[in-house]
Design an enzyme around this catalytic site. Structure first.
Site, PDB file in Angstrom:
ATOM      1  N   ASN A 249      -7.894 -12.734   3.450  1.00 42.12           N
ATOM      2  CA  ASN A 249      -6.431 -12.766   3.534  1.00 42.12           C
ATOM      3  C   ASN A 249      -5.995 -14.059   4.204  1.00 42.12           C
ATOM      4  O   ASN A 249      -6.840 -14.891   4.556  1.00 42.12           O
ATOM      5  CB  ASN A 249      -5.908 -11.529   4.278  1.00 42.12           C
ATOM      6  N   LYS A 328     -25.344 -13.650  -7.470  1.00 44.41           N
ATOM      7  CA  LYS A 328     -24.039 -14.069  -7.995  1.00 44.41           C
ATOM      8  C   LYS A 328     -23.775 -13.368  -9.335  1.00 44.41           C
ATOM      9  O   LYS A 328     -24.581 -13.481 -10.260  1.00 44.41           O
ATOM     10  CB  LYS A 328     -24.020 -15.588  -8.167  1.00 44.41           C
ATOM     11  N   PHE A 363      -0.965  -4.994  16.181  1.00 45.23           N
ATOM     12  CA  PHE A 363       0.027  -5.842  15.517  1.00 45.23           C
ATOM     13  C   PHE A 363       0.501  -5.158  14.244  1.00 45.23           C
ATOM     14  O   PHE A 363      -0.229  -4.354  13.661  1.00 45.23           O
ATOM     15  CB  PHE A 363      -0.581  -7.206  15.162  1.00 45.23           C
ATOM     16  N   LYS A 381      -1.762   5.125  15.331  1.00 46.66           N
ATOM     17  CA  LYS A 381      -2.974   4.500  15.866  1.00 46.66           C
ATOM     18  C   LYS A 381      -3.109   4.678  17.379  1.00 46.66           C
ATOM     19  O   LYS A 381      -3.959   4.056  18.006  1.00 46.66           O
ATOM     20  CB  LYS A 381      -2.989   3.008  15.490  1.00 46.66           C
TER      21      LYS A 381
HETATM   22  N1  CTP Z   1      -6.357  -2.902  12.079  1.00 46.80           N
HETATM   23  C1  CTP Z   1      -7.634  -2.667  12.520  1.00 46.80           C
HETATM   24  N2  CTP Z   1      -8.608  -2.282  11.641  1.00 46.80           N
HETATM   25  C2  CTP Z   1      -8.339  -2.142  10.337  1.00 46.80           C
HETATM   26  C3  CTP Z   1      -7.028  -2.386   9.858  1.00 46.80           C
HETATM   27  C4  CTP Z   1      -6.056  -2.771  10.753  1.00 46.80           C
HETATM   28  O1  CTP Z   1      -7.879  -2.796  13.720  1.00 46.80           O
HETATM   29  N3  CTP Z   1      -9.315  -1.782   9.521  1.00 46.80           N
HETATM   30  C5  CTP Z   1      -5.331  -3.262  13.046  1.00 46.80           C
HETATM   31  C6  CTP Z   1      -4.839  -4.687  12.960  1.00 46.80           C
HETATM   32  O2  CTP Z   1      -5.631  -5.549  13.760  1.00 46.80           O
HETATM   33  C7  CTP Z   1      -3.420  -4.553  13.504  1.00 46.80           C
HETATM   34  C8  CTP Z   1      -3.011  -3.160  13.083  1.00 46.80           C
HETATM   35  O3  CTP Z   1      -4.204  -2.442  12.821  1.00 46.80           O
HETATM   36  O4  CTP Z   1      -3.415  -4.574  14.908  1.00 46.80           O
HETATM   37  C9  CTP Z   1      -2.123  -3.087  11.880  1.00 46.80           C
HETATM   38  O5  CTP Z   1      -2.720  -3.779  10.808  1.00 46.80           O
HETATM   39  P1  CTP Z   1      -1.895  -3.985   9.464  1.00 46.80           P
HETATM   40  O6  CTP Z   1      -2.770  -4.725   8.505  1.00 46.80           O
HETATM   41  O7  CTP Z   1      -0.529  -4.536   9.776  1.00 46.80           O
HETATM   42  O8  CTP Z   1      -1.629  -2.518   8.990  1.00 46.80           O
HETATM   43  P2  CTP Z   1      -2.537  -1.465   8.290  1.00 46.80           P
HETATM   44  O9  CTP Z   1      -2.833  -0.377   9.271  1.00 46.80           O
HETATM   45  O10 CTP Z   1      -3.702  -2.104   7.628  1.00 46.80           O
HETATM   46  O11 CTP Z   1      -1.525  -0.863   7.224  1.00 46.80           O
HETATM   47  P3  CTP Z   1      -0.757  -1.591   6.021  1.00 46.80           P
HETATM   48  O12 CTP Z   1      -1.724  -2.607   5.466  1.00 46.80           O
HETATM   49  O13 CTP Z   1      -0.475  -0.471   5.099  1.00 46.80           O
HETATM   50  O14 CTP Z   1       0.478  -2.193   6.601  1.00 46.80           O
END
Ligand code: CTP
Length: 439
Positions: A249, A328, A363, A381
């Site tokens: 990402n 690959k 976050f 969470k």
């Molecule tokens: N996070 C995490 N582990 C994951 C996914 C997310 O610790 N496998 C944490 C991120 O570091 C962040 C928070 O969860 O602090 C929210 O991540 P975000 O990507 O905004 O949200 P998601 O829970 O993945 O949900 P969505 O993608 O549907 O917004």
């Protein structure tokens, strides 16, 4: 100069042959000022740059240059290895790194390093092309994977006239990294980090722009997190499809690295669990490099075991390929158009549900319904605070040097104006719930 009477630590300073050898004298003095007893072992090449009498006079001990000519000490390399709380190699040449990576012990210095059973810190210095040579980088990776700490060289004008990476880190950075590591690891057997940073933390007052007028700037260093242990996740994760392809990402890690720098500046012991980024490790921060969401999970949970707080700023992949290929994939013959995915473990949610009295911050990077999404993540969470930012805005998106955050807790929502990242980091740390302040 003589050795300190009641030293806090004993450091073996291994000096290898490069123009930066004279800086090793200053490192020795810096360690002594911090009440360390310093013993010196030199390679033969190093003695051509600065003679042993200089190091003997400074350290107050005989300097080891050979395994055979130490009166009364038949095995100087074992003696040095046994007395060391830490071994610091300054400067570390490409040659000594290659020897260490391959277990070569063909002189007093490399034999001492092979016998060493305390943490080893390298401060490399060399020509930019030698530093960038794949052989050197491979050796570096090997050493890191074995738990050797690296004080990264900096970029600049090198002694040979080239400009680039390979300049010895500053004396202050080397000494403070060694002292930080001694304080961190003395009495513990396991070292969690590959790199200890030397990059000076950004000055929160330095990048204030007119668009941030009205936001209070921080003028005096505060030590309100002294003694606190904070785990910070940062950057993206890479989820392997095959050995050359992965799902990633847009995260750069800037936010997490800036928070880590500010937390360390405030006295916290920071473990930064970092996905792949191009950023330098902030000063005094212990960094654990990971690649995948699963690795980030394991490293973060391990570091959180004895931490007071976790700040999960990483953009962790939510899904990972169920069956990564070991070769690959060929686009015409194999199934690259459909990749089966499985959900990764939510690290923040796991820490939130096991945190007890500790503080967990997450976050929410959103493009719409910012506050509602952040509030639902706070609850789902079990976080104490969610830092919400609207990544559809140019001044708050991945890779920007500014961010416009809202802090969401069970008590309400506080919205801030756009700020430079160092001020964002300071604001987040100022608002950490339940982190009793010291100092
Ligand atoms: N996070 C995490 N582990 C994951 C996914 C997310 O610790 N496998 C944490 C991120 O570091 C962040 C928070 O969860 O602090 C929210 O991540 P975000 O990507 O905004 O949200 P998601 O829970 O993945 O949900 P969505 O993608 O549907 O917004």
């Amino acid at each position: 100069m003589s050795a300190p009477q009641n030293p806090s630590y004993t450091v073996v300073l291994a000096v290898t042959g490069g123009i930066a050898v004279y800086k090793a004298c200053e490192v020795l003095r810096g360690l002594q000022k911090a009440n360390c007893d310093v013993w010196v072992v030199m390679s033969e090449d190093a003695t051509r740059f600065v003679g042993t009498p200089t190091f003997e006079a400074l350290s107050g001990h005989p300097v080891v240059t050979s395994l055979y000519d130490m009166p009364g000490d038949p095995i100087p390399h074992i003696d040095l290895a046994d007395r060391a709380d830490l071994c610091l190699v300054v400067p570390a040449t490409a040659n000594v790194m290659a020897k260490m990576a391959h277990g070569i012990a063909d002189d007093a210095l490399s034999t001492t390093l092979l016998a060493m059973h305390s943490p080893v810190v390298l401060a490399p210095a060399m020509n930019v092309h030698m530093w960038q040579n794949p052989a050197t980088q491979a050796n570096l990776a090997t050493l890191r994977s074995r738990g050797v700490y690296i004080v990264d060289p900096t970029s600049g004008l090198l002694a040979c006239g080239d400009v680039g990476e390979g300049k010895l880190a500053t004396v202050d950075d080397i000494v403070s990294s060694a002292l930080h590591l001694l304080n961190e690891t003395k009495g513990t057997e396991h070292f969690v980090s590959e790199t200890i940073g030397t990059e000076p933390p950004a000055d929160p007052t330095a990048t204030v722009t007119p668009s941030c007028a009205g936001i209070p700037t921080q003028t005096a260093p505060v030590h309100d997190l002294a003694g606190r242990r904070i785990v910070i996740t940062a950057g993206p994760t890479h989820e392997a499809i095959d050995p050359v392809r992965y799902i990633a990402n847009a995260s750069t890690g800037k936010m997490g690295y800036t928070i880590a720098a500010e937390a360390a500046r405030r006295g916290a012991k920071v473990t930064l669990v970092s996905g792949p980024t191009a950023l330098r490790t902030p000063a005094g921060v212990l960094r654990v490099d990971v690649v995948s969401a699963a690795q980030m999970h394991d490293a973060t949970v391990a570091a959180f075991a004895d931490a007071d707080c976790a700040i999960c700023s990483a953009a962790v992949a939510d899904y990972t390929p169920a069956h990564p290929a070991d070769h690959k994939l060929k686009k015409n013959r194999e199934h690259l158009d459909t990749i089966e995915l499985v959900e990764t473990t939510d690290i923040l949610a796991e820490l939130g549900s096991t945190k007890g009295a500790r503080t967990v911050v997450g976050f929410a990077a959103e493009t719409n319904d910012l506050i509602a999404n952040a509030q639902s993540k706070l609850v789902l969470k079990h976080a104490d605070m969610i830092v919400a930012n609207d990544v559809s805005r140019k001044d708050s998106t991945f890779g920007a040097d500014t961010s416009r955050i809202a802090l969401v807790t069970s008590e309400g929502v506080e919205q801030f104006e756009t700020m430079p990242l160092p001020q964002v980091a300071a604001t987040i740390l100022d608002h950490l719930p339940r982190m009793r302040r010291r100092g």
